[in-house]
Design a protein around this motif. Structure first.
Motif, PDB file in Angstrom:
ATOM      1  N   LYS A 185       0.828  -1.195   0.000  1.00  0.00           N
ATOM      2  CA  LYS A 185       0.000   0.000   0.000  1.00  0.00           C
ATOM      3  C   LYS A 185       0.867   1.252   0.000  1.00  0.00           C
ATOM      4  O   LYS A 185       1.877   1.314   0.700  1.00  0.00           O
ATOM      5  CB  LYS A 185      -0.923  -0.003   1.217  1.00  0.00           C
ATOM      6  N   ILE A 186       0.456   2.239  -0.799  1.00  0.00           N
ATOM      7  CA  ILE A 186       1.180   3.508  -0.894  1.00  0.00           C
ATOM      8  C   ILE A 186       0.309   4.600  -0.282  1.00  0.00           C
ATOM      9  O   ILE A 186      -0.884   4.707  -0.584  1.00  0.00           O
ATOM     10  CB  ILE A 186       1.516   3.849  -2.345  1.00  0.00           C
ATOM     11  N   SER A 187       0.918   5.412   0.580  1.00  0.00           N
ATOM     12  CA  SER A 187       0.182   6.478   1.251  1.00  0.00           C
ATOM     13  C   SER A 187       1.137   7.611   1.598  1.00  0.00           C
ATOM     14  O   SER A 187       2.361   7.417   1.664  1.00  0.00           O
ATOM     15  CB  SER A 187      -0.485   5.945   2.525  1.00  0.00           C
ATOM     16  N   PRO A 188       0.606   8.814   1.831  1.00  0.00           N
ATOM     17  CA  PRO A 188       1.471   9.934   2.245  1.00  0.00           C
ATOM     18  C   PRO A 188       2.043   9.686   3.638  1.00  0.00           C
ATOM     19  O   PRO A 188       1.395   9.052   4.483  1.00  0.00           O
ATOM     20  CB  PRO A 188       0.512  11.134   2.264  1.00  0.00           C
ATOM     21  N   LEU A 189       3.247  10.173   3.857  1.00  0.00           N
ATOM     22  CA  LEU A 189       3.855  10.119   5.189  1.00  0.00           C
ATOM     23  C   LEU A 189       3.758  11.509   5.811  1.00  0.00           C
ATOM     24  O   LEU A 189       4.260  12.485   5.247  1.00  0.00           O
ATOM     25  CB  LEU A 189       5.313   9.686   5.111  1.00  0.00           C
ATOM     26  N   GLU A 190       3.113  11.599   6.936  1.00  0.00           N
ATOM     27  CA  GLU A 190       3.032  12.868   7.643  1.00  0.00           C
ATOM     28  C   GLU A 190       4.371  13.119   8.334  1.00  0.00           C
ATOM     29  O   GLU A 190       4.837  12.293   9.122  1.00  0.00           O
ATOM     30  CB  GLU A 190       1.901  12.838   8.664  1.00  0.00           C
ATOM     31  N   ILE A 191       4.991  14.263   8.028  1.00  0.00           N
ATOM     32  CA  ILE A 191       6.315  14.560   8.565  1.00  0.00           C
ATOM     33  C   ILE A 191       6.191  15.032  10.005  1.00  0.00           C
ATOM     34  O   ILE A 191       5.489  16.015  10.285  1.00  0.00           O
ATOM     35  CB  ILE A 191       7.018  15.637   7.717  1.00  0.00           C
ATOM     36  N   PRO A 192       6.849  14.358  10.947  1.00  0.00           N
ATOM     37  CA  PRO A 192       6.770  14.794  12.347  1.00  0.00           C
ATOM     38  C   PRO A 192       7.553  16.080  12.572  1.00  0.00           C
ATOM     39  O   PRO A 192       8.421  16.447  11.770  1.00  0.00           O
ATOM     40  CB  PRO A 192       7.397  13.624  13.110  1.00  0.00           C
ATOM     41  N   ARG A 193       7.237  16.766  13.646  1.00  0.00           N
ATOM     42  CA  ARG A 193       7.923  18.026  13.949  1.00  0.00           C
ATOM     43  C   ARG A 193       9.361  17.787  14.386  1.00  0.00           C
ATOM     44  O   ARG A 193      10.227  18.613  14.149  1.00  0.00           O
ATOM     45  CB  ARG A 193       7.155  18.772  15.054  1.00  0.00           C
ATOM     46  N   ALA A 194       9.600  16.654  15.024  1.00  0.00           N
ATOM     47  CA  ALA A 194      10.947  16.322  15.497  1.00  0.00           C
ATOM     48  C   ALA A 194      11.073  14.811  15.576  1.00  0.00           C
ATOM     49  O   ALA A 194      10.073  14.088  15.524  1.00  0.00           O
ATOM     50  CB  ALA A 194      11.211  16.960  16.866  1.00  0.00           C
ATOM     51  N   LEU A 195      12.308  14.321  15.705  1.00  0.00           N
ATOM     52  CA  LEU A 195      12.521  12.878  15.741  1.00  0.00           C
ATOM     53  C   LEU A 195      11.929  12.239  16.988  1.00  0.00           C
ATOM     54  O   LEU A 195      11.681  11.038  17.014  1.00  0.00           O
ATOM     55  CB  LEU A 195      14.010  12.557  15.650  1.00  0.00           C
ATOM     56  N   ASP A 211       4.600  -2.767   3.425  1.00  0.00           N
ATOM     57  CA  ASP A 211       4.255  -4.182   3.411  1.00  0.00           C
ATOM     58  C   ASP A 211       4.001  -4.593   4.855  1.00  0.00           C
ATOM     59  O   ASP A 211       4.941  -4.709   5.649  1.00  0.00           O
ATOM     60  CB  ASP A 211       5.390  -5.012   2.804  1.00  0.00           C
ATOM     61  N   LYS A 212       2.733  -4.760   5.211  1.00  0.00           N
ATOM     62  CA  LYS A 212       2.350  -5.081   6.600  1.00  0.00           C
ATOM     63  C   LYS A 212       2.949  -4.076   7.586  1.00  0.00           C
ATOM     64  O   LYS A 212       3.460  -4.453   8.650  1.00  0.00           O
ATOM     65  CB  LYS A 212       2.793  -6.491   6.958  1.00  0.00           C
ATOM     66  N   GLY A 213       2.936  -2.816   7.217  1.00  0.00           N
ATOM     67  CA  GLY A 213       3.429  -1.771   8.103  1.00  0.00           C
ATOM     68  C   GLY A 213       4.881  -1.410   7.892  1.00  0.00           C
ATOM     69  O   GLY A 213       5.306  -0.305   8.234  1.00  0.00           O
ATOM     70  N   ARG A 214       5.660  -2.316   7.309  1.00  0.00           N
ATOM     71  CA  ARG A 214       7.082  -2.048   7.080  1.00  0.00           C
ATOM     72  C   ARG A 214       7.254  -1.154   5.852  1.00  0.00           C
ATOM     73  O   ARG A 214       6.655  -1.419   4.803  1.00  0.00           O
ATOM     74  CB  ARG A 214       7.834  -3.359   6.861  1.00  0.00           C
ATOM     75  N   ILE A 215       8.051  -0.108   5.974  1.00  0.00           N
ATOM     76  CA  ILE A 215       8.302   0.784   4.840  1.00  0.00           C
ATOM     77  C   ILE A 215       9.318   0.139   3.901  1.00  0.00           C
ATOM     78  O   ILE A 215      10.462  -0.102   4.285  1.00  0.00           O
ATOM     79  CB  ILE A 215       8.795   2.161   5.330  1.00  0.00           C
ATOM     80  N   VAL A 216       8.862  -0.137   2.672  1.00  0.00           N
ATOM     81  CA  VAL A 216       9.723  -0.816   1.698  1.00  0.00           C
ATOM     82  C   VAL A 216       9.954   0.039   0.452  1.00  0.00           C
ATOM     83  O   VAL A 216      10.682  -0.349  -0.458  1.00  0.00           O
ATOM     84  CB  VAL A 216       9.128  -2.172   1.293  1.00  0.00           C
ATOM     85  N   GLY A 217       9.323   1.206   0.401  1.00  0.00           N
ATOM     86  CA  GLY A 217       9.504   2.121  -0.721  1.00  0.00           C
ATOM     87  C   GLY A 217       9.235   3.538  -0.273  1.00  0.00           C
ATOM     88  O   GLY A 217       8.547   3.780   0.729  1.00  0.00           O
ATOM     89  N   ARG A 218       9.791   4.479  -1.005  1.00  0.00           N
ATOM     90  CA  ARG A 218       9.654   5.892  -0.646  1.00  0.00           C
ATOM     91  C   ARG A 218       9.634   6.729  -1.915  1.00  0.00           C
ATOM     92  O   ARG A 218      10.409   6.482  -2.846  1.00  0.00           O
ATOM     93  CB  ARG A 218      10.807   6.312   0.254  1.00  0.00           C
TER      94      ARG A 218
END
Length: 356
Positions: free
Chosen positions: A5-15, A69-76
């Motif tokens: 699944k492809i979806s936007p990543l919300e950028i956090p304010r800090a790490l 893939d099941k929550g794991r980020i495999v593409g960007r």
């Protein structure tokens, strides 16, 4: 096989914020897929610096997509553009984990990014793909300068998606410290005309120079060789310079500058900057270097380069190298770099696709 699944990543304010684990994972993925970074780990992208770059800006727009893939980020997928009516170009790129390639993820990410650009009214997109030196078949740049591996995955991928190959940028490395640097500085100063004065600073730009630096930033977007990429003019203001400085401070990176003032006019006519990460094991990035056309021919580029390397040695010693990117047809700047000791370690192919 699970559905990717492809979806936007919300950028956090800090790490330390919620969601920062995903941002860190996406940063790690980029490092895992960049050929030049793999060969030179000192080039790795630092998530602390990157998260500051990805914060909201008045002058730029950025978006990141991720494939899971099941929550794991495999593409960007990365999207960046300027803000304004004349901003007709977007810079995009897709990264896929080596274990997940040849499953259509890269194509899906690229298609989504192109749609974002088209929906925003962009006329074209640019993609930069890194590669290591190769002894195999090469694809020559239409500029007549440089080439990329013809059989490389990135070359094949972009060709399949109807991108045109436009330019090659050389990635060069200068080991630190530089032998004989002070002699190089002395020689450069002796050759410099008395019509000019040198200024140095580390960190935010002094307020008195912000307008001049903004003009130099703007001229970088129109004066450097760009082959058939046709980048739009990137207009900078003092306010944008100040915003960039604040983002660098948040990202713990330090900007180290050398600039040249034309004494008669009292204006800055040339500058160079180095972006210094906090981690000593990472390389220093050579950012822009420009001498306004009307002041070239006075060896100001060479003076800037060696002065700022000496400046770096004083304020932030201990890093393994300086890395720089230059168009292969930019022979004057390549000559300056080679004289100091930079050597090629990789290449970036610049590709373009017209959307309308």
């Amino acid at each position: 096989m699970s559905e990717i699944k492809i979806s936007p990543l919300e950028i956090p304010r800090a790490l330390a914020a919620d969601g920062s684990d995903d941002f860190t994972a996406a940063n790690t993925l980029r490092n895992q897929t960049d050929e030049t970074v793999q060969a030179y780990p000192e080039l790795a992208y630092d998530p602390v610096v990157e998260i500051a770059i990805w914060q909201p800006s008045t002058f730029e727009e950025r978006r990141m997509l991720v494939a899971r893939d099941k929550g794991r980020i495999v593409g960007r997928g990365d999207y960046a553009t300027q803000v304004g009516d004349e901003a007709d170009t977007a810079w995009i790129n897709a990264y896929v984990h080596p274990d997940y390639r040849r499953r259509g993820i890269g194509s899906r990410l690229l298609t989504e990014l192109e749609k974002v650009a088209a929906d925003a009214g962009k006329r074209k997109v640019h993609v930069y793909v890194s590669s290591l030196p190769s002894e195999g078949a090469l694809l020559a740049a239409p500029t007549g300068f440089g080439a990329v591996p013809r059989d490389a995955a990135g070359t094949q991928f972009l060709g399949t998606h109807r991108y045109s190959f436009e330019q090659v940028e050389r990635v060069s490395r200068l080991p630190l410290p530089v032998p004989g640097l002070h002699s190089l500085v002395d020689d450069a100063i002796k050759r410099c005309s008395r019509d000019y004065a040198v200024h140095e600073w580390a960190g935010p730009c002094p307020e008195k120079w912000r307008d001049d630096l903004a003009l130099l930033y703007t001229r970088m977007s129109t004066d450097e060789p760009s082959a058939g990429l046709e980048p739009p003019e990137d207009v900078w203001t003092a306010e944008r310079v100040n915003e960039q400085d604040q983002r660098l401070l948040e990202g713990t990176a330090t900007a180290v500058y050398a600039a040249i003032e034309h004494i008669a006019s009292g204006e800055l006519v040339a500058y160079t900057s180095l972006m210094v990460p906090q981690q000593l094991e990472l390389a220093v990035l050579q950012d822009n270097t420009i001498v306004l056309g009307e002041h070239r021919g006075h060896r100001l580029g060479n003076l800037l380069k060696v002065l700022n390397l000496a400046h770096l040695e004083r304020v932030a010693p201990g890093h393994p190298s300086v890395i720089t990117y230059n168009a292969e047809e930019n022979r004057p700047m390549l000559s300056v770099n080679e004289a100091v000791g930079f050597v090629p370690i990789g290449y970036e192919g610049a590709w373009k696709k017209e959307l309308r």
